[in-house]
Design a protein around this motif. Structure first.
Motif, PDB file in Angstrom:
ATOM      1  N   MET A 207     -37.565   4.251 153.467  1.00  0.00           N
ATOM      2  CA  MET A 207     -36.471   5.188 153.723  1.00  0.00           C
ATOM      3  C   MET A 207     -36.739   6.496 152.994  1.00  0.00           C
ATOM      4  O   MET A 207     -37.355   6.520 151.945  1.00  0.00           O
ATOM      5  N   ASN A 208     -36.265   7.562 153.577  1.00  0.00           N
ATOM      6  CA  ASN A 208     -36.442   8.883 152.993  1.00  0.00           C
ATOM      7  C   ASN A 208     -35.221   9.271 152.167  1.00  0.00           C
ATOM      8  O   ASN A 208     -34.087   9.144 152.629  1.00  0.00           O
TER       9      ASN A 208
ATOM     10  N   ALA B   4     -27.239  -0.899 151.732  1.00  0.00           N
ATOM     11  CA  ALA B   4     -28.634  -1.149 151.367  1.00  0.00           C
ATOM     12  C   ALA B   4     -29.399  -1.828 152.492  1.00  0.00           C
ATOM     13  O   ALA B   4     -30.613  -1.667 152.617  1.00  0.00           O
ATOM     14  N   ARG B   5     -28.677  -2.568 153.321  1.00  0.00           N
ATOM     15  CA  ARG B   5     -29.341  -3.416 154.308  1.00  0.00           C
ATOM     16  C   ARG B   5     -29.373  -2.830 155.711  1.00  0.00           C
ATOM     17  O   ARG B   5     -30.243  -3.175 156.504  1.00  0.00           O
ATOM     18  N   ILE B   6     -28.422  -1.970 156.032  1.00  0.00           N
ATOM     19  CA  ILE B   6     -28.321  -1.461 157.397  1.00  0.00           C
ATOM     20  C   ILE B   6     -29.254  -0.274 157.574  1.00  0.00           C
ATOM     21  O   ILE B   6     -29.073   0.777 156.953  1.00  0.00           O
ATOM     22  N   ARG B   7     -30.260  -0.454 158.417  1.00  0.00           N
ATOM     23  CA  ARG B   7     -31.270   0.570 158.659  1.00  0.00           C
ATOM     24  C   ARG B   7     -31.585   0.607 160.151  1.00  0.00           C
ATOM     25  O   ARG B   7     -31.393  -0.375 160.852  1.00  0.00           O
ATOM     26  N   ALA B   8     -32.081   1.731 160.618  1.00  0.00           N
ATOM     27  CA  ALA B   8     -32.487   1.854 162.021  1.00  0.00           C
ATOM     28  C   ALA B   8     -33.707   0.968 162.266  1.00  0.00           C
ATOM     29  O   ALA B   8     -34.745   1.146 161.628  1.00  0.00           O
TER      30      ALA B   8
ATOM     31  N   ALA C  17     -29.553   2.582 166.378  1.00  0.00           N
ATOM     32  CA  ALA C  17     -29.577   4.043 166.488  1.00  0.00           C
ATOM     33  C   ALA C  17     -30.999   4.585 166.350  1.00  0.00           C
ATOM     34  O   ALA C  17     -31.849   4.010 165.673  1.00  0.00           O
ATOM     35  N   LYS C  18     -31.212   5.741 166.997  1.00  0.00           N
ATOM     36  CA  LYS C  18     -32.498   6.416 166.850  1.00  0.00           C
ATOM     37  C   LYS C  18     -32.642   7.045 165.462  1.00  0.00           C
ATOM     38  O   LYS C  18     -33.751   7.222 164.957  1.00  0.00           O
ATOM     39  N   ARG C  19     -31.507   7.371 164.855  1.00  0.00           N
ATOM     40  CA  ARG C  19     -31.528   7.998 163.536  1.00  0.00           C
ATOM     41  C   ARG C  19     -30.251   7.637 162.785  1.00  0.00           C
ATOM     42  O   ARG C  19     -29.159   7.726 163.338  1.00  0.00           O
ATOM     43  N   ILE C  20     -30.387   7.254 161.541  1.00  0.00           N
ATOM     44  CA  ILE C  20     -29.250   6.991 160.653  1.00  0.00           C
ATOM     45  C   ILE C  20     -29.398   7.875 159.426  1.00  0.00           C
ATOM     46  O   ILE C  20     -30.451   7.888 158.778  1.00  0.00           O
TER      47      ILE C  20
ATOM     48  N   THR D  94     -34.324   6.184 159.107  1.00  0.00           N
ATOM     49  CA  THR D  94     -33.219   6.016 158.157  1.00  0.00           C
ATOM     50  C   THR D  94     -33.488   6.943 156.980  1.00  0.00           C
ATOM     51  O   THR D  94     -34.584   6.936 156.422  1.00  0.00           O
ATOM     52  N   GLU D  95     -32.489   7.737 156.637  1.00  0.00           N
ATOM     53  CA  GLU D  95     -32.678   8.714 155.557  1.00  0.00           C
ATOM     54  C   GLU D  95     -31.388   8.831 154.760  1.00  0.00           C
ATOM     55  O   GLU D  95     -30.297   8.510 155.242  1.00  0.00           O
ATOM     56  N   TRP D  96     -31.553   9.291 153.543  1.00  0.00           N
ATOM     57  CA  TRP D  96     -30.423   9.518 152.642  1.00  0.00           C
ATOM     58  C   TRP D  96     -30.378  10.996 152.280  1.00  0.00           C
ATOM     59  O   TRP D  96     -31.352  11.527 151.722  1.00  0.00           O
TER      60      TRP D  96
END
Length: 232
Positions: free
Chosen positions: A1-2, A211-215, A179-182, A220-222
């Protein structure tokens, strides 16, 4: 993740606002899911003012919500109501582009209606962009620690806040992950410790849905402000 750090919350939301402009230039409907909370309010206020209010081609964007409380739109707790007041009242957007959760309705009936609308309107149930927040307990949307079924095949669900008992409707973890992007938009020093845990600990060892939900097949980015990122 970024993990992308901005000096201030305002800088983070301005970056997101700039990306709204880019998404709106695509020659097709773009499905975006919004979050509630204090930092998104900054985003909505920013989008409602120049240059974004005129640069965004609003007719190309379709807006949804990650979750909402089962309250009337005029209630301060309504995520939709906040966006209406801070953004939609100040721009020209087709009413059919606003896909709200009808918090004033019976939860079971609204869950069925909203689930059908999601299935009918979002191609392959793949959102172009889902913007999420994170609570101080690690929840996101209305998916709370120790009560989220990550394997739930439904697109949406009825959730109960573990402390207040407030009833909400939320997208499911499985739908979000398509999703394509989160983008998790998280600000403030109160989130710093939990962000440190999320970055340094394997997700399956943590109880936090954020912490667990990712594309699964996307990005997935923060997006963090300096206060939230101070322990990273």
């Amino acid at each position: 993740m970024n993990y992308i750090t901005f000096p201030t919350a305002q800088a983070a939301v301005e970056k997101i606002a700039q990306e709204f402009v880019l998404y709106s230039q695509l020659d097709r409907p773009v499905h975006i899911s919004l979050s509630g909370g204090s930092t998104p309010k900054l985003l909505f206020k920013t989008l409602a003012t120049p240059p974004f209010n005129t640069k965004v081609r609003w007719e190309n964007l379709h807006f949804w919500w990650g979750d909402d409380r089962m309250v009337v739109p005029s209630d301060p707790e309504s995520n939709y109501g906040e966006v209406q007041k801070l953004l939609f009242d100040h721009i020209r957007i087709p009413v059919e582009n606003i896909h709200r959760i009808r918090g004033e309705e019976n939860p079971d009936q609204e869950l069925a209606r909203f689930s059908a609308e999601l299935t009918a309107c979002v191609p392959n149930l793949e959102f172009d962009w889902i913007i999420l927040g994170m609570g101080s307990d690690g929840h996101t949307a209305s998916l709370f620690p120790h009560q989220t079924n990550f394997a739930d095949e439904n697109v949406a669900l009825i959730a109960k806040h573990p402390e207040s008992g407030q009833i909400r409707i939320s997208k499911s973890a499985k739908l979000i992950e398509q999703a394509k992007r989160i983008t998790y938009l998280v600000t403030g020093s109160a989130k710093a410790e939990i962000l440190k845990q999320i970055k340094t600990t394997p997700a399956e060892q943590l109880p936090y849905p954020a912490a667990r939900i990712r594309a699964k097949n996307g990005i997935t980015e923060w997006y963090l402000d300096a206060d939230a990122a101070k322990l990273l």
